[in-house]
Design an enzyme around this catalytic site. Structure first.
Site, short mmCIF file in Angstrom:
data_model
loop_
_atom_site.label_atom_id
_atom_site.label_comp_id
_atom_site.label_asym_id
_atom_site.label_seq_id
_atom_site.Cartn_x
_atom_site.Cartn_y
_atom_site.Cartn_z
N ASP A 13 11.80 9.52 3.23
CA ASP A 13 11.94 8.05 3.82
C ASP A 13 11.69 6.75 2.87
OD1 ASP A 13 9.01 8.21 3.77
OD2 ASP A 13 8.73 8.99 5.55
N SER A 14 11.03 5.84 3.40
CA SER A 14 10.89 4.94 2.65
C SER A 14 10.07 4.84 1.38
CB SER A 14 10.14 3.62 3.44
OG SER A 14 9.03 3.74 4.09
N ILE A 15 8.99 5.75 1.63
CA ILE A 15 7.98 6.09 0.62
C ILE A 15 8.82 6.73 -0.77
CG2 ILE A 15 5.82 7.05 -0.14
CD1 ILE A 15 4.99 7.09 2.81
N GLN A 18 11.31 3.74 -2.03
CA GLN A 18 10.60 2.55 -2.85
C GLN A 18 10.36 3.46 -3.92
OE1 GLN A 18 7.63 1.11 -0.19
NE2 GLN A 18 8.98 0.36 1.22
N HIS A 194 2.65 2.02 3.29
CA HIS A 194 3.45 2.06 1.90
C HIS A 194 2.51 2.19 0.80
CE1 HIS A 194 6.54 0.96 4.86
NE2 HIS A 194 7.12 2.03 4.25
#
Length: 245
Positions: A13-15, A18, A194
Site C-alpha cells: 500500500d502507501s507505505i 512512499q 506512515h
C-alpha cells in the site's frame, strides 16, 4: 547470462508506494542491489488486500521466462481500518484479510516456485499521532475518534505471522519490532501511520536481514556486466565476450 538482472518486486500500500522517497526503505534497497538486481516499486496508496487481488495478474503474470527472484507483500494498514469510522471503506474483515494474503502468496508461488516471498506486517499505529495529524489537516472538521487503533493493527499483524508459518515463508513482524523501542510513536511514524526516515530504516534493515537469511545477498551476487577494473583498455571486447559452454 550477463546483462539480465533479477527483479525484486515490492508489493503493498502507501507505505510501499512512499518507499522510493529519499531515505525510503525501497530506495535504500535499490542502492543496496545496485547493478545486481532491479527493485520495482508496486505500492498503491490506500489499497487493501481485497483490491490488491485485482492487480495480481498484471504485476505477476504467469508464464514469464524470467519471473521475479523475490517479492515483499506489505498490506494490512488499510485492511485494519475500523468500521463506523472515517476510513471504513478500506476495512477488510480479519478472516478475509488472511485469506486474501494466502491467495496473493499462492499466486506468486505459482508464478515461480523458487520466488522468495516475504510477508511484512502492518506497522503499529500511534492513535494520538493520527488525531494530531487530522487536526492539522482538517481543523474543526477533523475526526473525533481514531480511524485505526494499535490493538487492531496488532491483530492483523498476528494473522500475517500465522499465515507465513502455515505457508513456510519468511515474515517480518514490524508491529512488534517497532514497539521494542521507547518513543516509537514519534521516532518511527510521521503521522501515526506512515514512516519517518528512522521507520524506513527499520524496514530496510529487516528486509535485508530476511533476504540474507534466504540466500539473497547483494555482496554475493554477480554484477550484470563486468566491473570496470576487469576491462582491458587495449582489448575491451574480451571482457564482454559471453562464454558459451
Amino acid at each position: 547470462m550477463m546483462g539480465i538482472r533479477p527483479q525484486i518486486i515490492l508489493f503493498g500500500d502507501s507505505i510501499t508506494q512512499q518507499s522510493f522517497t529519499p531515505n525510503g526503505w525501497g530506495s535504500a534497497l535499490a542502492d543496496n542491489f545496485s547493478r545486481k538486481a532491479d527493485i520495482l516499486n508496486r505500492g498503491y496508496g490506500g489499497y487493501n488486500t481485497r483490491w490488491a487481488l485485482f492487480l495480481l495478474h498484471h504485476i505477476f503474470p504467469l508464464g514469464l521466462a524470467n519471473p521475479p527472484a523475490a517479492a515483499t507483500i506489505f498490506f494490512g494498514a488499510n485492511d485494519a481500518a475500523l468500521l463506523g469510522r472515517n476510513s471504513e471503506r478500506q476495512h477488510v474483515p480479519i478472516e478475509e484479510f488472511k485469506e486474501n494474503l494466502r491467495k496473493i502468496v499462492l499466486h506468486l508461488k505459482k508464478c515461480s516456485p523458487n520466488m522468495l516471498v516475504v510477508l511484512i506486517t502492518p506497522p503499529p499505529v500511534d492513535e494520538e499521532g493520527r488525531m494530531e495529524y487530522a487536526q492539522s489537516m482538517y481543523g474543526e472538521k477533523a475526526m473525533k475518534v481514531p480511524e485505526r487503533t494499535n490493538e487492531t493493527a496488532g491483530e492483523y499483524a498476528n494473522q500475517c505471522i500465522t499465515l507465513a508459518e502455515e505457508l513456510s515463508i519468511p515474515s517480518i513482524n514490524l508491529w512488534s519490532k517497532m514497539q521494542e523501542n521507547e518513543g516509537w510513536q514519534r521516532k518511527y511514524l510521521s503521522d501515526g501511520l506512515h514512516l519517518t526516515s528512522e521507520g524506513n530504516a527499520v524496514v530496510y534493515k529487516e528486509v535485508v536481514r530476511v533476504f540474507n537469511q534466504a540466500g539473497l545477498s547483494a555482496p554475493s551476487m554477480p554484477y550484470d556486466f563486468p566491473h570496470h577494473s576487469e576491462i582491458d583498455s587495449e582489448n575491451p571486447e574480451k571482457a564482454f565476450t559471453i562464454q558459451c559452454s
